[in-house]
Scaffold this active site. Structure first.
Site, PDB file in Angstrom:
ATOM      1  N   ARG A 117     -13.924  -2.788   1.900  1.00 41.19           N
ATOM      2  CA  ARG A 117     -13.169  -3.896   2.015  1.00 41.19           C
ATOM      3  C   ARG A 117     -13.418  -4.823   3.313  1.00 41.19           C
ATOM      4  NH1 ARG A 117      -7.286  -4.565   3.622  1.00 41.19           N
ATOM      5  NH2 ARG A 117      -6.229  -6.241   2.026  1.00 41.19           N
ATOM      6  N   ILE A 140      -6.233 -11.884   0.999  1.00 42.30           N
ATOM      7  CA  ILE A 140      -6.334 -10.691   0.121  1.00 42.30           C
ATOM      8  C   ILE A 140      -5.374  -9.710   0.083  1.00 42.30           C
ATOM      9  CG2 ILE A 140      -7.333  -9.437   2.379  1.00 42.30           C
ATOM     10  CD1 ILE A 140      -9.423  -7.951   0.854  1.00 42.30           C
ATOM     11  N   SER A 141      -5.073  -9.255  -1.276  1.00 38.84           N
ATOM     12  CA  SER A 141      -3.634  -8.520  -1.532  1.00 38.84           C
ATOM     13  C   SER A 141      -3.778  -6.909  -0.748  1.00 38.84           C
ATOM     14  CB  SER A 141      -3.543  -8.021  -2.737  1.00 38.84           C
ATOM     15  OG  SER A 141      -3.728  -9.294  -3.544  1.00 38.84           O
ATOM     16  N   LYS A 142      -2.501  -6.497  -0.354  1.00 43.87           N
ATOM     17  CA  LYS A 142      -2.567  -5.119   0.091  1.00 43.87           C
ATOM     18  C   LYS A 142      -3.247  -4.105  -0.833  1.00 43.87           C
ATOM     19  CE  LYS A 142       1.486  -3.734   1.556  1.00 43.87           C
ATOM     20  NZ  LYS A 142       3.093  -3.505   1.905  1.00 43.87           N
TER      21      LYS A 142
END
Ligand code: SAH
Length: 267
Positions: free
Chosen positions: A84, A110-112
């Site tokens: 990530r 960017i999503s969790k």
């Protein structure tokens, strides 16, 4: 007919679908071409090229997500495999493995990891995915930095991912190139229209919120397929899960979430 389509190979260079009057359907070669399938992408991605430290930090993230209830082994494996930190700015890299959304520029995030992991696990529980042992042919709306797209590539047979912001499309292309995901195709365009040429999809996932799942996504969902998308409900947002079978569509709304808005057209 749908089965013939779903067996199409993805030797794929990244594709640019220009919008509006500009060259629709033009294929643009990436600067560093993705290689065709010498190995399975899932194998190639595994820890090679990732420092031991980042693998350890990532493992701790995965353990925390497991402790929070994320149990799906294939999803946990994908989260372990995809670096990530390589999808976000270096200034934010120290936070890459915290369970938090982070800015990726152009007012997007960017999503969790916990939300992404949950959405992927829900998709994998759809009937086509269970029958196929994976996500099958996937449509992602909102490529953003490309992180979730890389996870989808671990879990599906092929991925079409659409982004409407040119700069993010370019960024995702650059960031995904080293991973050589030959079964991923990035498309620049308006994801509200889906991507009809490769429909139907066994799994559809949206990374931005709208009022309803877009009609084009419903049309392009395979029989047995599952769609997951954040939608507005009252002043909040929830995750809508739509299953399609021969009788039609069934929708269930899950957890409250927070996503950036879907927008139409391209920037
Ligand atoms: N999955 C992404 C999350 C990106 S945030 C990641 O892992 O980084 C949501 C993205 O959806 C943004 O990049 C935004 O530009 C994009 N988006 C919003 N509306 C869209 C549309 N109509 N078509 C394609 N992308 C869209």
């Amino acid at each position: 007919m749908s089965e013939q389509r779903s067996s199409r190979r993805f030797p794929l260079p990244l594709e640019r679908v220009a919008s509006g009057s500009a060259r629709r359907g033009e294929v643009q070669r990436p600067q560093r071409p993705l290689q065709d399938a010498a190995h399975d992408a899932r194998v190639r991605l595994a820890p090679s090229g990732v420092g031991l430290d980042s693998a350890q930090v990532r493992e701790r993230m995965v353990q925390r997500l497991q402790a929070q209830g994320l149990r799906h082994e294939a999803v946990l494996r994908a989260l372990r495999a995809v670096p990530r930190h390589e999808f976000i700015d270096t200034a934010l890299a120290a936070q890459a493995y915290e369970d938090t959304s982070l800015p990726i520029g152009h007012e997007q995030t960017i999503s969790k990891p916990s939300v992404v992991g949950h959405m992927l696990a829900v998709l994998l529980a759809g009937s086509a995915a269970r029958a196929r042992g994976g996500l099958g042919k996937v449509l992602e709306i909102g490529t953003g930095c490309g992180y979730q797209c890389a996870l989808l590539a671990q879990l599906g047979d092929s991925v079409i991912s659409i982004e409407r912001i040119r700069a993010l499309f370019d960024k995702a292309r650059t960031q995904l190139a080293p991973l050589r995901l030959d079964r991923v195709r990035l498309v620049f365009g308006d994801g509200l229209r889906g991507h009809a040429p490769n429909a139907p999809y066994h799994s559809i996932i949206a990374a931005a919120v709208g009022d309803e799942p877009a009609p084009a996504w419903l049309e392009q969902l395979a029989i047995g397929g599952r769609l997951i998308a954040p939608v507005r409900r009252g002043g909040a947002q929830v995750l809508a899960v739509v299953d399609r079978d021969t009788a039609g569509y069934r929708r269930v709304d899950l957890d409250e979430v927070h996503f950036v808005p879907l927008k139409s057209g391209v920037d």
